[in-house]
Design a protein around this motif. Structure first.
Motif, PDB file in Angstrom:
ATOM      1  N   GLN A  37       0.849  -1.186   0.000  1.00 25.14           N
ATOM      2  CA  GLN A  37       0.000   0.000   0.000  1.00 25.14           C
ATOM      3  C   GLN A  37       0.888   1.240   0.000  1.00 25.14           C
ATOM      4  O   GLN A  37       2.018   1.204   0.478  1.00 25.14           O
ATOM      5  N   ILE A  38       0.362   2.329  -0.523  1.00 26.90           N
ATOM      6  CA  ILE A  38       1.152   3.556  -0.609  1.00 26.90           C
ATOM      7  C   ILE A  38       1.254   4.210   0.762  1.00 26.90           C
ATOM      8  O   ILE A  38       0.263   4.400   1.454  1.00 26.90           O
ATOM      9  N   GLN A  39       2.468   4.539   1.115  1.00 24.22           N
ATOM     10  CA  GLN A  39       2.737   5.272   2.350  1.00 24.22           C
ATOM     11  C   GLN A  39       2.921   6.762   2.058  1.00 24.22           C
ATOM     12  O   GLN A  39       2.459   7.608   2.806  1.00 24.22           O
ATOM     13  N   GLU A  40       3.604   7.056   0.930  1.00 20.71           N
ATOM     14  CA  GLU A  40       3.904   8.453   0.624  1.00 20.71           C
ATOM     15  C   GLU A  40       4.231   8.601  -0.855  1.00 20.71           C
ATOM     16  O   GLU A  40       4.858   7.724  -1.445  1.00 20.71           O
ATOM     17  N   VAL A  41       3.806   9.721  -1.441  1.00 19.56           N
ATOM     18  CA  VAL A  41       4.157  10.070  -2.818  1.00 19.56           C
ATOM     19  C   VAL A  41       4.669  11.495  -2.811  1.00 19.56           C
ATOM     20  O   VAL A  41       3.991  12.410  -2.329  1.00 19.56           O
ATOM     21  N   VAL A  51       2.438  14.745  -2.374  1.00 19.41           N
ATOM     22  CA  VAL A  51       1.123  14.593  -2.981  1.00 19.41           C
ATOM     23  C   VAL A  51       0.217  13.782  -2.060  1.00 19.41           C
ATOM     24  O   VAL A  51      -0.981  14.030  -1.959  1.00 19.41           O
ATOM     25  N   TYR A  52       0.794  12.794  -1.379  1.00 21.80           N
ATOM     26  CA  TYR A  52       0.032  11.956  -0.453  1.00 21.80           C
ATOM     27  C   TYR A  52       0.971  11.446   0.632  1.00 21.80           C
ATOM     28  O   TYR A  52       2.112  11.107   0.364  1.00 21.80           O
ATOM     29  N   GLN A  62      -2.848  16.209  -1.343  1.00 25.37           N
ATOM     30  CA  GLN A  62      -3.591  16.639  -2.520  1.00 25.37           C
ATOM     31  C   GLN A  62      -4.534  15.550  -3.024  1.00 25.37           C
ATOM     32  O   GLN A  62      -5.582  15.838  -3.581  1.00 25.37           O
ATOM     33  N   TYR A  63      -4.159  14.298  -2.840  1.00 24.49           N
ATOM     34  CA  TYR A  63      -4.949  13.178  -3.339  1.00 24.49           C
ATOM     35  C   TYR A  63      -5.026  12.094  -2.273  1.00 24.49           C
ATOM     36  O   TYR A  63      -4.067  11.865  -1.550  1.00 24.49           O
TER      37      TYR A  63
END
Length: 149
Positions: A37-41, A51-52, A62-63
């Motif tokens: 899973q995404i932790q950070e972008v 961004v996240y 932002q998203y």
């Protein structure tokens, strides 16, 4: 007493055998070992800055990418869940250039499809970066993923 000794020896023997699902070693084994899973972008270009970031308030990101999931399969396919958590796409993946890059194709998600440079790939973190085109402008992004708890 003798039975206890035999049980002890057997349990020791089995505990010494390696299981790659419990202790992945190669980059491929690590990718296959979990759903990510995404932790950070973090991005630059059309989108700039963080961004996240998981756990950040909606005003600070932002998203919302909290529902995005990526699962790699041993047959070279992958499954991606989008940011709504309702849609999934399957695609293909492979490590290239001496396992320094990850190529994902055929998901029809412009963010995923392409080649990314692997920055970190350990059991607790998978970070990759690359350039994608968004609204006719280039976006350079670094994506840090962690295992789904």
């Amino acid at each position: 007493m003798r039975y206890l000794y035999i049980l002890f020896c057997l349990s020791f023997l089995f505990s010494c055998q390696s299981d790659t699902s419990l202790n992945p070693q190669t980059k491929t084994e690590i990718l296959l070992s979990t759903t990510w899973q995404i932790q950070e972008v973090i991005a630059s270009g059309y989108l700039n800055g963080t961004v996240y970031q998981r756990g950040r308030t909606a005003e600070g990101s932002q998203y919302d990418m909290s529902k995005v999931r990526l699962t790699f399969k041993s047959d070279g396919t992958c499954i991606a869940i989008d940011n709504t958590g309702n849609n999934s796409a399957s695609g293909k993946w492979k490590l290239i250039n001496n396992d320094t890059q990850l190529q994902i194709s055929d998901t029809n998600y412009f963010v995923l499809d392409g080649i990314g440079n692997i920055e970190t790939l350990i059991k607790s973190e998978f970070t990759f970066s690359g350039t994608r085109t968004y609204k006719s402008t280039y976006v350079d992004a670094s994506v840090r993923m962690v295992p789904v708890p």
